[in-house]
Scaffold this motif. Structure first.
Motif, mmCIF file in Angstrom:
data_model
loop_
_atom_site.group_PDB
_atom_site.id
_atom_site.type_symbol
_atom_site.label_atom_id
_atom_site.label_comp_id
_atom_site.label_asym_id
_atom_site.label_seq_id
_atom_site.Cartn_x
_atom_site.Cartn_y
_atom_site.Cartn_z
ATOM 1 N N SER A 111 -0.343 -16.360 23.184
ATOM 2 C CA SER A 111 -1.595 -15.727 22.779
ATOM 3 C C SER A 111 -1.578 -15.395 21.284
ATOM 4 N N ARG A 125 2.397 -5.696 30.309
ATOM 5 C CA ARG A 125 1.777 -6.908 30.864
ATOM 6 C C ARG A 125 2.380 -7.232 32.230
ATOM 7 N N LEU A 168 2.392 -13.705 26.012
ATOM 8 C CA LEU A 168 2.039 -12.907 24.835
ATOM 9 C C LEU A 168 2.312 -13.682 23.543
ATOM 10 N N ALA A 196 5.759 -13.095 31.090
ATOM 11 C CA ALA A 196 4.892 -12.186 30.329
ATOM 12 C C ALA A 196 5.127 -12.341 28.832
ATOM 13 N N GLU A 246 3.784 -10.560 36.471
ATOM 14 C CA GLU A 246 4.615 -11.660 35.954
ATOM 15 C C GLU A 246 6.049 -11.175 35.736
ATOM 16 N N VAL A 265 5.369 -6.159 26.563
ATOM 17 C CA VAL A 265 5.719 -7.128 27.613
ATOM 18 C C VAL A 265 5.776 -6.423 28.968
ATOM 19 N N GLU A 288 0.763 -5.055 34.715
ATOM 20 C CA GLU A 288 -0.638 -5.435 34.898
ATOM 21 C C GLU A 288 -0.795 -6.725 35.691
ATOM 22 N N THR A 289 0.067 -7.726 35.402
ATOM 23 C CA THR A 289 -0.124 -9.054 35.992
ATOM 24 C C THR A 289 0.859 -9.400 37.095
#
Length: 153
Positions: free
Chosen positions: A32, A14, A29, A25, A20, A11, A17-18
């Motif tokens: 997904s 992510r 996940l 996040a 969020e 998490v 990376e994003t």
């Protein structure tokens, strides 16, 4: 909050990376993972029943319960979620699959894929709660696939 440190790391990666928030996040996940589980379940369903159906029909109802459940799930696809059917309409649909439509209808009700009330049938509103014994007889991917089907996917 999750206690799984490995998942927390994923998490947080992510988030980095994003951009969020942790909650966003984590939700992404988890969503997904559910979608991936559904796709895997559907692929397994197609693989299993692909060899049993010829031109939309089955020659015989499988004796093994897990395989029979897979066939019943494939038959269930012929019904529209939420629509109410008369017994005659159910029989017509099932006759297109196998000549023993009464057996298929009974099995669909026994496996809780169809609900019957006052001589009317409809697909289950949600995936059934399974006992330990029932779970031994049902493919593991049923809950993922059935949930998607009942949601209209």
């Amino acid at each position: 909050m999750t206690r799984d440190s490995d998942f927390k790391q994923v998490v947080r990666a992510r988030m980095t990376e994003t951009g969020e928030t942790y909650t966003a996040a984590r939700a992404a996940l988890e969503r997904s993972a559910r979608e991936e589980a559904y796709d895997v379940a559907r692929a397994e369903q197609r693989r299993l029943v692909g060899r049993l159906f010829t031109d939309g029909r089955i020659e015989r109802v499988p004796a093994k319960r897990k395989v029979r459940a897979a066939v019943l799930l494939e038959v269930l696809r012929r019904f529209e979620p939420g629509r109410e059917y008369s017994e005659k309409e159910v029989n017509e649909v099932l006759l297109g699959v196998h000549e023993d439509f009464a057996y298929l209808r009974r099995e669909l009700v026994n496996y809780h894929y169809l609900e019957r009330e006052d001589g009317r049938y409809r697909t289950a509103a949600r995936a059934p709660e399974r006992s330990v014994i029932e779970r031994q007889e049902i493919p593991a991917w049923e809950e993922h696939w059935l949930e998607g089907f009942l949601a209209g996917r």
